[in-house]
Design a protein around this motif. Structure first.
Motif, PDB file in Angstrom:
ATOM      1  N   UNK A  67      41.641  39.323  57.639  1.00 41.43           N
ATOM      2  CA  UNK A  67      42.641  39.687  56.829  1.00 41.43           C
ATOM      3  C   UNK A  67      44.070  38.946  56.937  1.00 41.43           C
ATOM      4  N   UNK A  68      44.839  38.643  56.428  1.00 43.56           N
ATOM      5  CA  UNK A  68      46.051  38.211  56.161  1.00 43.56           C
ATOM      6  C   UNK A  68      46.479  37.675  54.924  1.00 43.56           C
ATOM      7  N   UNK A  69      47.649  37.024  55.334  1.00 48.27           N
ATOM      8  CA  UNK A  69      48.165  37.022  54.144  1.00 48.27           C
ATOM      9  C   UNK A  69      47.712  35.885  53.704  1.00 48.27           C
ATOM     10  N   UNK A  70      47.031  35.061  53.604  1.00 46.16           N
ATOM     11  CA  UNK A  70      46.138  33.584  53.236  1.00 46.16           C
ATOM     12  C   UNK A  70      44.944  34.421  52.726  1.00 46.16           C
ATOM     13  N   UNK A  71      44.653  35.638  53.360  1.00 51.59           N
ATOM     14  CA  UNK A  71      43.222  36.328  52.654  1.00 51.59           C
ATOM     15  C   UNK A  71      44.248  37.361  51.063  1.00 51.59           C
ATOM     16  N   UNK A  72      45.334  37.815  51.150  1.00 52.82           N
ATOM     17  CA  UNK A  72      45.312  38.362  50.416  1.00 52.82           C
ATOM     18  C   UNK A  72      46.225  37.164  48.836  1.00 52.82           C
ATOM     19  N   UNK A  73      46.331  35.956  49.276  1.00 54.31           N
ATOM     20  CA  UNK A  73      46.720  35.167  48.258  1.00 54.31           C
ATOM     21  C   UNK A  73      45.718  34.545  48.026  1.00 54.31           C
ATOM     22  N   UNK A  74      44.276  33.968  48.520  1.00 60.67           N
ATOM     23  CA  UNK A  74      43.201  33.628  48.136  1.00 60.67           C
ATOM     24  C   UNK A  74      42.360  34.366  47.733  1.00 60.67           C
ATOM     25  N   UNK A  75      42.254  35.267  47.879  1.00 60.47           N
ATOM     26  CA  UNK A  75      41.046  36.361  46.794  1.00 60.47           C
ATOM     27  C   UNK A  75      42.199  38.026  46.339  1.00 60.47           C
ATOM     28  N   UNK A  76      42.735  37.447  45.576  1.00 60.87           N
ATOM     29  CA  UNK A  76      44.283  38.859  45.293  1.00 60.87           C
ATOM     30  C   UNK A  76      42.664  39.815  44.269  1.00 60.87           C
ATOM     31  N   UNK A  77      42.045  39.127  44.115  1.00 65.05           N
ATOM     32  CA  UNK A  77      40.754  39.674  42.959  1.00 65.05           C
ATOM     33  C   UNK A  77      40.775  40.682  43.942  1.00 65.05           C
ATOM     34  N   UNK A  78      39.790  40.570  45.062  1.00 64.86           N
ATOM     35  CA  UNK A  78      39.533  41.584  46.089  1.00 64.86           C
ATOM     36  C   UNK A  78      40.038  42.438  46.734  1.00 64.86           C
ATOM     37  N   UNK A  79      41.541  42.368  46.700  1.00 62.19           N
ATOM     38  CA  UNK A  79      42.042  43.407  47.239  1.00 62.19           C
ATOM     39  C   UNK A  79      42.420  43.782  45.783  1.00 62.19           C
ATOM     40  N   UNK A  80      42.506  43.499  44.631  1.00 61.88           N
ATOM     41  CA  UNK A  80      42.878  44.924  43.687  1.00 61.88           C
ATOM     42  C   UNK A  80      41.338  45.223  43.897  1.00 61.88           C
ATOM     43  N   UNK A 105      55.334  41.131  40.878  1.00 59.81           N
ATOM     44  CA  UNK A 105      54.341  41.783  41.965  1.00 59.81           C
ATOM     45  C   UNK A 105      53.055  41.874  42.363  1.00 59.81           C
ATOM     46  N   UNK A 106      52.875  41.519  40.441  1.00 63.00           N
ATOM     47  CA  UNK A 106      51.192  41.944  40.108  1.00 63.00           C
ATOM     48  C   UNK A 106      50.868  40.523  39.302  1.00 63.00           C
ATOM     49  N   UNK A 107      49.831  39.977  40.241  1.00 62.51           N
ATOM     50  CA  UNK A 107      48.967  39.362  39.952  1.00 62.51           C
ATOM     51  C   UNK A 107      48.003  39.270  38.202  1.00 62.51           C
ATOM     52  N   UNK A 108      48.216  39.301  36.853  1.00 62.29           N
ATOM     53  CA  UNK A 108      47.116  39.755  36.271  1.00 62.29           C
ATOM     54  C   UNK A 108      46.249  39.067  35.714  1.00 62.29           C
ATOM     55  N   UNK A 109      46.429  38.020  36.276  1.00 67.23           N
ATOM     56  CA  UNK A 109      44.957  37.603  36.016  1.00 67.23           C
ATOM     57  C   UNK A 109      43.907  37.805  37.009  1.00 67.23           C
ATOM     58  N   UNK A 110      44.710  37.869  38.464  1.00 69.39           N
ATOM     59  CA  UNK A 110      43.425  38.865  39.329  1.00 69.39           C
ATOM     60  C   UNK A 110      42.904  40.171  38.979  1.00 69.39           C
ATOM     61  N   UNK A 111      44.147  41.026  38.090  1.00 70.32           N
ATOM     62  CA  UNK A 111      43.477  42.094  38.170  1.00 70.32           C
ATOM     63  C   UNK A 111      42.506  42.837  37.126  1.00 70.32           C
ATOM     64  N   UNK A 112      42.583  41.482  36.103  1.00 68.99           N
ATOM     65  CA  UNK A 112      41.465  41.261  35.207  1.00 68.99           C
ATOM     66  C   UNK A 112      40.571  41.034  36.039  1.00 68.99           C
ATOM     67  N   UNK A 113      40.102  40.252  36.396  1.00 75.77           N
ATOM     68  CA  UNK A 113      39.182  39.672  37.640  1.00 75.77           C
ATOM     69  C   UNK A 113      38.820  40.686  38.329  1.00 75.77           C
ATOM     70  N   UNK A 114      39.165  41.790  39.090  1.00 75.33           N
ATOM     71  CA  UNK A 114      39.483  42.674  39.667  1.00 75.33           C
ATOM     72  C   UNK A 114      38.522  43.932  38.818  1.00 75.33           C
ATOM     73  N   UNK A 115      39.013  44.059  37.744  1.00 73.57           N
ATOM     74  CA  UNK A 115      38.463  45.200  36.581  1.00 73.57           C
ATOM     75  C   UNK A 115      36.882  44.154  36.465  1.00 73.57           C
ATOM     76  N   UNK A 116      36.886  43.496  35.947  1.00 73.57           N
ATOM     77  CA  UNK A 116      35.612  42.768  35.555  1.00 73.57           C
ATOM     78  C   UNK A 116      34.072  43.181  36.601  1.00 73.57           C
ATOM     79  N   UNK A 117      34.630  43.023  38.307  1.00 77.30           N
ATOM     80  CA  UNK A 117      34.102  42.663  39.282  1.00 77.30           C
ATOM     81  C   UNK A 117      33.887  44.541  39.116  1.00 77.30           C
TER      82      UNK A 117
END
Lengths: 499, 156
Positions: free
Chosen positions: A346-359, A1-13
């Motif tokens: 916003x929408x499912x595609x936004x979540x898929x393509x920009x998971x780091x920003x969502x996180x 359920x959690x995308x670890x790569x995106x999560x680390x990108x989010x932390x970096x951002x």
């Protein structure tokens, strides 16, 4: 359920530069100020500062706007507690017990409770969003027009039947609110009750009506008192009591968690979420309480239930916005405008393509909770001084501020006149034990209900049996019947047995 | 504001509220019907107006059928002086909201604050005028800065 790569990108951002945080503290302060001043709205603050967000990058802009949202959600509770003026529809239930607590001299404690509950609610709401954003968005998509109508009716019935003794008056107040929502153009372009006036074509302006019903009507009744808090010793502002109130809120974990969960789930329903979440949580807490008669008299659990739900509904509303691109209310509609200004949909595609920003948005909001706690404690101290203002000065000043605020919302004389008409109506209602909150909710939900009713009829081809094929609608229909018929009858039966 | 014995103990303010509900619901239902009798136009107003009218009549009837022994208890029992004060404040608030754009926001606000302070018993002229002036100055300037709409003012 959690995308670890995106999560680390989010932390970096978020944590490699100070940039994303630059506007968070000013955002919370703006929200607190606009939420707490009668007549000012969170959505108004967000709209005023929306052009400024054009100068920021997308993450900065969204964190700035969500900071206003977070601060405003609690700020609305401050005026609800101190002056019986809910800063927004999501703070309606906060006034039920918060204001009586102020009248009893427990304003410091009530504000502390509200702050603690708001912080926990916001935290839980965004945590749920963090883990469940995708399943939540799928669940919201399953709600059709029939479900929306039944949910709106359920919320309205809940508030109408909150005070057991005057159920018929509560129901009348709610249905009258729905009637009033029919002024102006209908969905089919038909003018109703406008007397040919252009000012009534958009219907009754809801925020000025709400200010009139809640605030002005109460102010009229205060003319015989000298201060909001009559006892001089109780008027003292105590940071210690506020902090004690914050800690006390954690002593009601069940109320806190239930309110936060209800707030997040109901907050995700577009259009109705935040307005209903606080009322559902409040009435559920009252229903389960061992002392339901204490509610409305200054019961701390009532404040906690309402505040935890309205703050967590922010997380739910963000789920609908991020996952579906649907705003849950006026504030998220402004946020949607910020999305558009930055060419983002916003929408499912936004979540898929920009998971780091969502996180990043979610984590940024989790940090905002702690900032809210700190800034809230500092800001409350400043605002609680209002209990020291003699009512002889406060009554005309707040009435005037509300009038200016109403003008700010409509831009014409319609706003101030709406405040006046509804202030008089509210005064008649409170004088005769009618819940003004039910009329406000009716006004708020009427337009949406009419649209969804028309759509339901079109989808079902006019067949009433269609509702039987909608399991979610059936569940809410059961809750509706249970809350409006079974429970009041059971309570009446219990009361008789006790006698 | 109570009509003792005459209407089964129902207060005048309660009667006024119920009459407002019945009149508004009836008018809006009639006007909607007159504008378009299509089902889609009446889908919400028809059931809600009917329900509101029936409930208001039921409440009215329940009071009228009661034994006329005591006046109805209203939530806030105010003394006649307090009630007079409230009605005067309501009236001055009505004038204030109605004349804002006619005499200007600044003049209207100054007059409203002064009048309401006076109604509430603050009759020392200098503090009354000073407070009304300072409040008007601050509020008008702040809202003029914040609001995107033009506000008619005469002095500030």
């Amino acid at each position: 359920m959690i995308d670890i790569t995106s999560l680390s990108d989010a932390m970096a951002m978020l944590f490699t530069s100070f940039g994303p945080w630059l506007y968070v503290v000013p955002g919370i302060l703006i929200g607190l100020f606009f939420g707490a001043v009668p007549g000012m709205q969170i959505s108004m603050a967000m709209a005023i500062f929306l052009p400024l967000s054009m100068l920021m990058d997308f993450l900065q802009a969204i964190l700035f706007l969500t900071a206003i949202f977070t601060g405003g959600a609690f700020g609305g509770g401050i005026s609800a507690i101190l002056m019986n003026i809910p800063g927004s529809s999501s703070a309606v239930a906060t006034a039920f017990d918060g204001y009586p607590m102020t009248r009893l001299g427990h304003h410091n404690r009530a504000l502390g409770l509200a702050l603690g509950a708001s912080a926990v609610g916001c935290l839980v709401g965004y945590m749920i969003l963090f883990f469940l954003i995708q399943p939540m968005s799928l669940a919201v998509l399953k709600l059709g027009p029939v479900e929306m109508v039944v949910i709106a009716l359920w919320g309205l019935t809940l508030i109408a039947t909150l005070r057991g003794k005057y159920i018929l008056r509560g129901l009348l107040a709610g249905s009258f609110g729905l009637v009033l929502s029919c002024f102006g153009f209908s969905l089919t372009g038909v003018q109703r009750g406008t007397f040919g006036s252009i000012y009534l074509m958009d219907g009754i302006s809801i925020v000025p009506a709400m200010i009139g019903l809640f605030a002005a009507s109460e102010l009229f009744n205060l003319t015989s008192s000298s201060y909001l808090v009559e006892d001089e010793d109780s008027r003292e502002i105590s940071l210690k009591s506020i902090c004690r109130g914050v800690l006390e809120s954690f002593k009601h974990p069940v109320v806190l968690v239930r309110g936060s969960l209800l707030g997040t789930l109901i907050g995700a329903v577009p259009g109705v979420g935040s307005s209903i979440a606080n009322i559902v949580s409040y009435s559920e807490t009252k229903r389960r309480s061992k002392n339901p008669e204490q509610f409305g008299q200054g019961e701390p659990a009532g404040v906690i239930a309402a505040e935890s739900a309205n703050s967590s509904s922010e997380g739910g509303a963000m789920a609908a916005l991020l996952a579906l691109g649907l705003p849950g209310g006026a504030a998220t509609a402004v946020m949607l405008a910020a999305f558009n200004m930055h060419n983002i949909t916003g929408g499912p595609r936004f979540i898929r393509d920009n998971t780091d920003i969502v996180y990043s948005i979610i984590i940024g909001n989790l940090v905002q909770v702690f900032l809210l706690l700190i800034l809230g404690v500092l800001f409350i101290r400043l605002l609680t001084n209002i209990v020291k203002v003699p009512l002889v000065y406060m009554i005309p000043s707040v009435l005037s501020l509300a009038t200016f605020g109403a003008y700010g919302i409509t831009g014409t004389l319609t706003g101030p006149l709406t405040v006046f008409v509804f202030a008089f109506l509210g005064w008649l209602m409170t004088r005769n034990n009618y819940p003004v909150a039910a009329t406000v909710i009716g006004l708020l939900l009427g337009g949406m209900m009419e649209g969804e009713l028309v759509r339901s009829m079109q989808i079902s081809g006019g067949q009433w049996g269609y509702v039987l094929h909608r399991p979610i609608a059936m569940v809410f229909l059961f809750l509706l019947v249970f809350c409006s018929v079974v429970q009041p009858l059971y309570q009446k039966f219990k009361r008789r047995q006790q006698v | 504001m109570s009509v003792k014995n005459r209407a089964g103990g129902i207060s005048l303010s309660h009667t006024v509220f119920l009459v407002i509900v019945i009149a508004t619901s009836s008018f809006l239902f009639w006007d909607s019907w007159r504008s378009s009798a299509k089902f889609q136009n009446l889908i919400l107003i028809a059931p809600m107006a009917t329900t509101s009218i029936l409930m208001a009549l039921a409440i009215l009837a329940s009071h009228l059928l009661q034994k006329p022994v005591q006046k109805e208890k209203t939530k806030k029992q105010q003394s006649p002086q307090d009630l007079k004060k409230i009605l005067l404040i309501i009236a001055s608030f009505g004038f204030y909201t109605g004349f804002l754009t006619v005499i200007g926001f600044d003049i209207a606000t100054f007059l409203f604050i002064s009048a309401t302070l006076w109604i509430q018993g603050k009759q020392k002229v200098i503090p009354l005028i000073l407070y009304a002036f300072l409040f008007t100055l601050i509020v008008v300037l702040v809202f003029k800065f914040l609001l995107p709409y033009p506000m008619k003012t005469v002095v500030f």
